[in-house]
Scaffold this motif. Structure first.
Motif, mmCIF file in Angstrom:
data_model
loop_
_atom_site.group_PDB
_atom_site.id
_atom_site.type_symbol
_atom_site.label_atom_id
_atom_site.label_comp_id
_atom_site.label_asym_id
_atom_site.label_seq_id
_atom_site.Cartn_x
_atom_site.Cartn_y
_atom_site.Cartn_z
ATOM 1 N N UNK A 57 0.828 -1.204 0.000
ATOM 2 C CA UNK A 57 0.000 0.000 0.000
ATOM 3 C C UNK A 57 0.864 1.255 0.000
ATOM 4 N N UNK A 58 1.946 1.240 0.799
ATOM 5 C CA UNK A 58 2.849 2.390 0.832
ATOM 6 C C UNK A 58 3.495 2.621 -0.527
ATOM 7 N N UNK A 59 3.905 1.529 -1.183
ATOM 8 C CA UNK A 59 4.509 1.656 -2.504
ATOM 9 C C UNK A 59 3.493 2.183 -3.513
ATOM 10 N N UNK A 60 2.291 1.619 -3.497
ATOM 11 C CA UNK A 60 1.271 2.038 -4.455
ATOM 12 C C UNK A 60 0.905 3.505 -4.270
ATOM 13 N N UNK A 61 0.777 3.940 -3.013
ATOM 14 C CA UNK A 61 0.418 5.335 -2.755
ATOM 15 C C UNK A 61 1.555 6.280 -3.141
ATOM 16 N N UNK A 62 2.796 5.839 -2.935
ATOM 17 C CA UNK A 62 3.946 6.641 -3.353
ATOM 18 C C UNK A 62 3.961 6.830 -4.867
ATOM 19 N N UNK A 63 3.727 5.740 -5.569
ATOM 20 C CA UNK A 63 3.696 5.811 -7.035
ATOM 21 C C UNK A 63 2.558 6.700 -7.508
ATOM 22 N N UNK A 64 1.384 6.550 -6.869
ATOM 23 C CA UNK A 64 0.237 7.367 -7.252
ATOM 24 C C UNK A 64 0.511 8.849 -7.010
ATOM 25 N N UNK A 65 1.161 9.159 -5.886
ATOM 26 C CA UNK A 65 1.475 10.553 -5.571
ATOM 27 C C UNK A 65 2.461 11.136 -6.578
#
Length: 267
Positions: free
Chosen positions: A66-74
């Motif tokens: 989730x942290x990786x996905x949110x970082x990429x999305x940001x």
């Protein structure tokens, strides 16, 4: 296929296919293949953190994914060059996870099972977790299906309809993290993206609408799981890669079928 461990493997694979099918359609429509890959690669770091801090394995994987996905999305929202950024993040997370595991004292981990999956080792407790995760993803996608489709088609159209595209990206981010967490034991970090993309891409060859494509992706994903297990049993091949090989064969078959239909329609 009637042995207890084989039945558990089949049920686990079918539940993952049920969640990964419609989610994979959005990955294909939005051209998020690298996005899924980066999230899956980060799962190995989640394994290391879960073992190091004595956390539940699924919880550790999901938090890091989730942290990786949110970082990429940001970063995507700020206009970063996504191909390069995702390549750096995906391989860095995978390498950091592999190195971190080697530093854990007294812990012996079969990394092959996390990289390529071990669906035949799924327990009844794992089945419960996978069922909860797949159910959560399906509920999330059913709840936001129309807004997600609108935001995927056009962000301007979404704004005009009162839909926040950033919120819909967050929905996909959360769903992707859950699917990665529950799929790791089945197909492994290196093959999760394949299970998201290949059945959806195969379904797109024949589907005439988004709902039909989502249902087709579920059906082809389930067929890939069944066929992959049969191949693994018959040829003594690794189960996770065998599932992906069957999915690739189905993609080839649907592609050839589409070409044949197009030729027939032009005559």
């Amino acid at each position: 296929m009637l042995d207890d461990f084989l039945l558990r493997a089949l049920l686990a694979g079918l539940m993952v296919a049920l969640a990964a099918g419609p989610l994979g359609c959005f990955v294909v429509w939005r051209r998020m293949a690298y996005f899924g890959d980066a999230t899956a690669h980060a799962a190995i770091l989640g394994v290391a953190l879960a073992l190091g801090f004595a956390l539940n394995l699924y919880l550790g994987i999901m938090l890091v994914a989730l942290a990786m996905a949110m970082t990429v999305a940001a970063l995507a929202g700020r206009g970063w060059a996504m191909d390069t950024t995702l390549g750096v993040l995906a391989h860095s997370a995978l390498a950091c996870g592999l190195v971190a595991v080697s530093y854990l004292p007294g812990v012996r981990v079969d990394l092959t099972s996390y990289l390529f999956g071990d669906i035949l080792a799924v327990s009844r407790a794992d089945l419960g977790v996978i069922a909860l995760g797949a159910g959560a993803v399906l509920a999330l996608l059913a709840w936001r299906w129309r807004p997600l489709l609108t935001a995927t088609l056009s962000e301007d159209l979404a704004h005009a309809a009162g839909i926040d595209p950033a919120r819909e990206r967050l929905v996909l981010t959360v769903a992707l993290a859950i699917v990665v967490a529950v799929s790791l034991k089945i197909v492994g970090a290196l093959l999760i993206a394949a299970m998201l993309i290949i059945p959806a891409a195969a379904a797109r060859n024949l589907a005439r609408g988004p709902e039909a494509m989502a249902l087709g992706a579920i059906a082809l994903g389930g067929l890939s799981v069944w066929g992959g297990l049969q191949l693994s049993l018959a040829q003594d091949t690794p189960s996770g890669p065998s599932i992906v090989v069957v999915a690739a064969g189905l993609f080839l078959a649907t592609t050839l079928a589409r070409v044949a239909l197009q030729k027939r329609s032009t005559r």
